[in-house]
Write a protein that holds these residues in place. Sequence first.
Motif, PDB file in Angstrom:
ATOM      1  N   VAL A 111       0.846  -1.176   0.000  1.00 51.77           N
ATOM      2  CA  VAL A 111       0.000   0.000   0.000  1.00 51.77           C
ATOM      3  C   VAL A 111       0.891   1.240   0.000  1.00 51.77           C
ATOM      4  CG1 VAL A 111      -0.186   0.061   2.530  1.00 51.77           C
ATOM      5  CG2 VAL A 111      -1.966   1.107   1.132  1.00 51.77           C
ATOM      6  N   THR A 112       0.443   2.280  -0.684  1.00 52.76           N
ATOM      7  CA  THR A 112       1.159   3.560  -0.710  1.00 52.76           C
ATOM      8  C   THR A 112       0.248   4.628  -0.110  1.00 52.76           C
ATOM      9  OG1 THR A 112       2.343   2.894  -2.707  1.00 52.76           O
ATOM     10  CG2 THR A 112       2.366   5.240  -2.148  1.00 52.76           C
ATOM     11  N   LEU A 113       0.862   5.516   0.679  1.00 53.81           N
ATOM     12  CA  LEU A 113       0.107   6.517   1.422  1.00 53.81           C
ATOM     13  C   LEU A 113       0.613   7.926   1.148  1.00 53.81           C
ATOM     14  CD1 LEU A 113       0.271   4.850   4.983  1.00 53.81           C
ATOM     15  CD2 LEU A 113      -1.525   4.550   3.274  1.00 53.81           C
ATOM     16  N   ARG A 114      -0.248   8.892   1.426  1.00 59.15           N
ATOM     17  CA  ARG A 114       0.159  10.269   1.675  1.00 59.15           C
ATOM     18  C   ARG A 114      -0.446  10.650   3.017  1.00 59.15           C
ATOM     19  NH1 ARG A 114      -0.987  14.343  -3.166  1.00 59.15           N
ATOM     20  NH2 ARG A 114       0.196  15.702  -1.772  1.00 59.15           N
ATOM     21  N   THR A 115       0.368  11.242   3.886  1.00 55.76           N
ATOM     22  CA  THR A 115      -0.075  11.579   5.239  1.00 55.76           C
ATOM     23  C   THR A 115       0.050  13.069   5.476  1.00 55.76           C
ATOM     24  OG1 THR A 115       0.492   9.403   6.144  1.00 55.76           O
ATOM     25  CG2 THR A 115       0.354  11.220   7.706  1.00 55.76           C
ATOM     26  N   PHE A 116      -0.962  13.635   6.126  1.00 50.54           N
ATOM     27  CA  PHE A 116      -0.986  15.060   6.440  1.00 50.54           C
ATOM     28  C   PHE A 116      -1.289  15.253   7.923  1.00 50.54           C
ATOM     29  CE2 PHE A 116      -1.780  14.808   1.973  1.00 50.54           C
ATOM     30  CZ  PHE A 116      -1.333  15.993   1.407  1.00 50.54           C
ATOM     31  N   SER A 117      -0.572  16.195   8.544  1.00 51.18           N
ATOM     32  CA  SER A 117      -0.995  16.722   9.840  1.00 51.18           C
ATOM     33  C   SER A 117      -1.968  17.858   9.558  1.00 51.18           C
ATOM     34  CB  SER A 117       0.223  17.226  10.618  1.00 51.18           C
ATOM     35  OG  SER A 117       0.607  18.513  10.150  1.00 51.18           O
ATOM     36  N   PRO A 118      -2.512  18.520  10.576  1.00 47.33           N
ATOM     37  CA  PRO A 118      -3.365  19.676  10.296  1.00 47.33           C
ATOM     38  C   PRO A 118      -2.645  20.840   9.622  1.00 47.33           C
ATOM     39  CG  PRO A 118      -3.835  18.806  12.479  1.00 47.33           C
ATOM     40  CD  PRO A 118      -2.599  18.113  11.993  1.00 47.33           C
ATOM     41  N   VAL A 119      -1.283  20.824   9.607  1.00 51.71           N
ATOM     42  CA  VAL A 119      -0.565  21.992   9.071  1.00 51.71           C
ATOM     43  C   VAL A 119       0.381  21.684   7.921  1.00 51.71           C
ATOM     44  CG1 VAL A 119      -0.707  23.204  11.275  1.00 51.71           C
ATOM     45  CG2 VAL A 119       1.323  21.847  10.765  1.00 51.71           C
TER      46      VAL A 119
END
Length: 281
Positions: free
Chosen positions: A67-75
């Motif tokens: 699986v490949t992801l993109r991850t974001f925090s709120p900023v």
Amino acid sequence: MTPGADRTADPVTGMTWWGRVFARGTVGGNHTVVVPPGRPVADLAAAAARMGVPDTAFITSYRPDSVTLRTFSPVEEIGQCLQTSLAVLTALDVPDRTPWYVQHEHGEQLVVHREGAVTWARSGGTGLPELEEAGWPDFVGVDPAVASPPVIIRQVRSRVHLRCADAGQLAAAVVRARDVMALCARTGTNGLVLSAPVGPGEWRVRVFTTSLSGAEDSATGGAVQGVGVLAALDGTHGDIRVCQGPQDPARQGHLLLRIQDGAVLLGGEVMTLLYGKPVLP
């Protein structure tokens, strides 16, 4: 394999997973969201900001064993996130002890597997990350450990590591977010990591990160894995329990390190809270 339960975060059901990672039972850890590839999201950063949890992962590629992801925090977008890399196996309901390859679009490949409530990750590559000497920041009022100079671990998310002489001093230290952001801008890093042993097989860690605008994070898998890399270089072996975060137990993370055969594994409990279909921009 194709996840069989219709509650899983997969392209067919489109169900978003929400849970906690790096908790100890019902205490602590970080809230985390995994959004399946079947959900059309126009603005990933805005969606993560709306979710408001430390880390929201979007599955961008999905195959039977990877699986490949993109991850974001709120900023900000996070180029490599172990927290969501652990969470995604629970979101997809992957069987125990089945290795999966998990990768962020601009990060290194990890080999991840579940063992009951705990999920473990190790680097899929070979060799050590690049280490760079650093200075001790004046704003950190903690005594340094003997013969353990400050070091920057250079990787997708580079961090300044300070190994401290006293875990009590570390726990009581006051670190301002603006000082952390200035340090990270000056050194080209994404965070500041303070660590100290508490006793045999037990460490205390605090992490301040650009993904939270310089504020303290309750649980940071990549930072703690870096602590394990440095411990391994010092000749440490075996399992280490890590307590991360401020003194309030509700804001602490509980992470695991396993140093064996030259490899450093990072582990933590992953708890499912709910599946659903939130309104995302």
